[in-house]
Design a protein around this motif. Structure first.
Motif, PDB file in Angstrom:
ATOM      1  N   ALA A 184       0.303  -8.422  -3.798  1.00  0.00           N
ATOM      2  CA  ALA A 184       1.219  -7.427  -3.322  1.00  0.00           C
ATOM      3  C   ALA A 184       0.334  -6.327  -2.657  1.00  0.00           C
ATOM      4  CB  ALA A 184       2.129  -6.869  -4.407  1.00  0.00           C
ATOM      5  N   HIS A 185       0.932  -5.709  -1.879  1.00  0.00           N
ATOM      6  CA  HIS A 185       0.293  -4.538  -0.946  1.00  0.00           C
ATOM      7  C   HIS A 185       1.372  -3.783  -0.518  1.00  0.00           C
ATOM      8  CE1 HIS A 185      -2.452  -2.551   1.748  1.00  0.00           C
ATOM      9  NE2 HIS A 185      -1.508  -2.486   2.504  1.00  0.00           N
ATOM     10  N   LEU A 186       1.024  -2.449  -1.170  1.00  0.00           N
ATOM     11  CA  LEU A 186       1.924  -1.331  -0.772  1.00  0.00           C
ATOM     12  C   LEU A 186       1.244  -0.615   0.506  1.00  0.00           C
ATOM     13  CD1 LEU A 186       4.063   1.044  -1.513  1.00  0.00           C
ATOM     14  CD2 LEU A 186       2.382   2.048  -2.782  1.00  0.00           C
ATOM     15  N   PHE A 187       2.148  -0.638   1.606  1.00  0.00           N
ATOM     16  CA  PHE A 187       1.888  -0.262   2.801  1.00  0.00           C
ATOM     17  C   PHE A 187       2.395   0.939   3.354  1.00  0.00           C
ATOM     18  CE2 PHE A 187       4.903  -3.181   3.952  1.00  0.00           C
ATOM     19  CZ  PHE A 187       5.517  -2.819   5.234  1.00  0.00           C
ATOM     20  N   VAL A 188       3.602   1.310   2.906  1.00  0.00           N
ATOM     21  CA  VAL A 188       4.209   2.570   3.041  1.00  0.00           C
ATOM     22  C   VAL A 188       4.477   3.322   1.778  1.00  0.00           C
ATOM     23  CG1 VAL A 188       6.074   3.803   4.035  1.00  0.00           C
ATOM     24  CG2 VAL A 188       5.263   1.993   5.473  1.00  0.00           C
ATOM     25  N   HIS A 189       3.940   4.631   1.718  1.00  0.00           N
ATOM     26  CA  HIS A 189       4.302   5.585   0.703  1.00  0.00           C
ATOM     27  C   HIS A 189       4.515   6.950   1.211  1.00  0.00           C
ATOM     28  CE1 HIS A 189       2.746   7.198  -3.562  1.00  0.00           C
ATOM     29  NE2 HIS A 189       3.856   7.631  -3.153  1.00  0.00           N
ATOM     30  N   GLY A 246       6.903  10.068   0.381  1.00  0.00           N
ATOM     31  CA  GLY A 246       7.743  10.677  -0.323  1.00  0.00           C
ATOM     32  C   GLY A 246       8.507   9.554  -1.429  1.00  0.00           C
ATOM     33  N   PRO A 247       9.665   9.652  -1.540  1.00  0.00           N
ATOM     34  CA  PRO A 247      10.189   8.320  -2.360  1.00  0.00           C
ATOM     35  C   PRO A 247      10.430   7.191  -1.806  1.00  0.00           C
ATOM     36  CG  PRO A 247      11.861   9.743  -1.339  1.00  0.00           C
ATOM     37  CD  PRO A 247      10.786  10.419  -1.165  1.00  0.00           C
ATOM     38  N   LEU A 248       9.904   7.043  -0.404  1.00  0.00           N
ATOM     39  CA  LEU A 248      10.077   5.547   0.226  1.00  0.00           C
ATOM     40  C   LEU A 248       8.782   4.807  -0.016  1.00  0.00           C
ATOM     41  CD1 LEU A 248      11.495   3.629   2.123  1.00  0.00           C
ATOM     42  CD2 LEU A 248      10.136   4.850   4.071  1.00  0.00           C
ATOM     43  N   ARG A 249       8.904   3.444  -0.207  1.00  0.00           N
ATOM     44  CA  ARG A 249       7.880   2.677  -0.662  1.00  0.00           C
ATOM     45  C   ARG A 249       8.466   1.179   0.085  1.00  0.00           C
ATOM     46  NH1 ARG A 249       7.081   6.700  -3.008  1.00  0.00           N
ATOM     47  NH2 ARG A 249       6.259   7.201  -4.991  1.00  0.00           N
ATOM     48  N   GLN A 250       7.309   0.675   0.809  1.00  0.00           N
ATOM     49  CA  GLN A 250       7.325  -0.296   1.242  1.00  0.00           C
ATOM     50  C   GLN A 250       6.225  -1.453   0.828  1.00  0.00           C
ATOM     51  OE1 GLN A 250       8.263   0.411   5.496  1.00  0.00           O
ATOM     52  NE2 GLN A 250      10.157  -1.115   5.161  1.00  0.00           N
ATOM     53  N   THR A 251       6.472  -2.409   0.384  1.00  0.00           N
ATOM     54  CA  THR A 251       5.575  -3.376  -0.207  1.00  0.00           C
ATOM     55  C   THR A 251       5.658  -4.903   0.184  1.00  0.00           C
ATOM     56  OG1 THR A 251       5.441  -2.001  -2.252  1.00  0.00           O
ATOM     57  CG2 THR A 251       4.169  -4.459  -2.324  1.00  0.00           C
ATOM     58  N   VAL A 252       4.656  -5.399   0.679  1.00  0.00           N
ATOM     59  CA  VAL A 252       4.754  -7.098   0.915  1.00  0.00           C
ATOM     60  C   VAL A 252       4.125  -7.876  -0.162  1.00  0.00           C
ATOM     61  CG1 VAL A 252       3.693  -8.883   2.408  1.00  0.00           C
ATOM     62  CG2 VAL A 252       4.478  -6.618   3.415  1.00  0.00           C
TER      63      VAL A 252
END
Length: 121
Positions: A24-29, A31-37
């Motif tokens: 897994a890779h968290l690429f958007v962090h 504030g409260p928004l997270r996007q993970t592939v």
């Protein structure tokens, strides 16, 4: 800027090199928004876990089963679904890569009304 296709390839490569068959890779962090592939090799899974206040799952490659109450839902590349507001897990039926978008907190207005909208097409 992030190239999603590059992330897909890199995470599949990392999952293949992992003893657990996942990566897994968290690429958007923001504030409260997270996007993970997340990449899962066929037969591997993420155990059941709690959900954040709001989340969606987009299948970028492969075929998965979103498990939980009601037996689960099979999803294929191109599908997008809201994550249920209950404990759930994810099983890879084929080598798969998904995009998890999550909101980790919901702020309230002064009147106590939750702010936010959901759009489903």
């Amino acid at each position: 800027m992030v190239n999603l296709e590059t992330l897909v390839r890199d995470q599949l490569d990392d999952a293949r090199a992992s003893a657990h068959g996942r990566s897994a890779h968290l690429f958007v962090h923001d504030g409260p928004l997270r996007q993970t592939v997340i990449a899962l090799l066929a037969g591997n899974s993420l155990d059941e876990h709690n959900t954040p206040p709001a989340a969606s799952l987009q299948i970028l490659r492969g075929r998965v089963r979103l498990t939980g109450q009601g037996g689960g839902q099979e999803l294929i590349a191109g599908d997008v679904t809201a994550i249920p507001h209950a404990r759930h897990g994810l099983q890879a039926i084929e080598d798969s890569v998904v995009l998890l978008t999550a909101v980790t907190e919901v702020r309230e207005q002064a009147q106590g009304v939750t702010v936010g909208t959901a759009v489903r097409t």
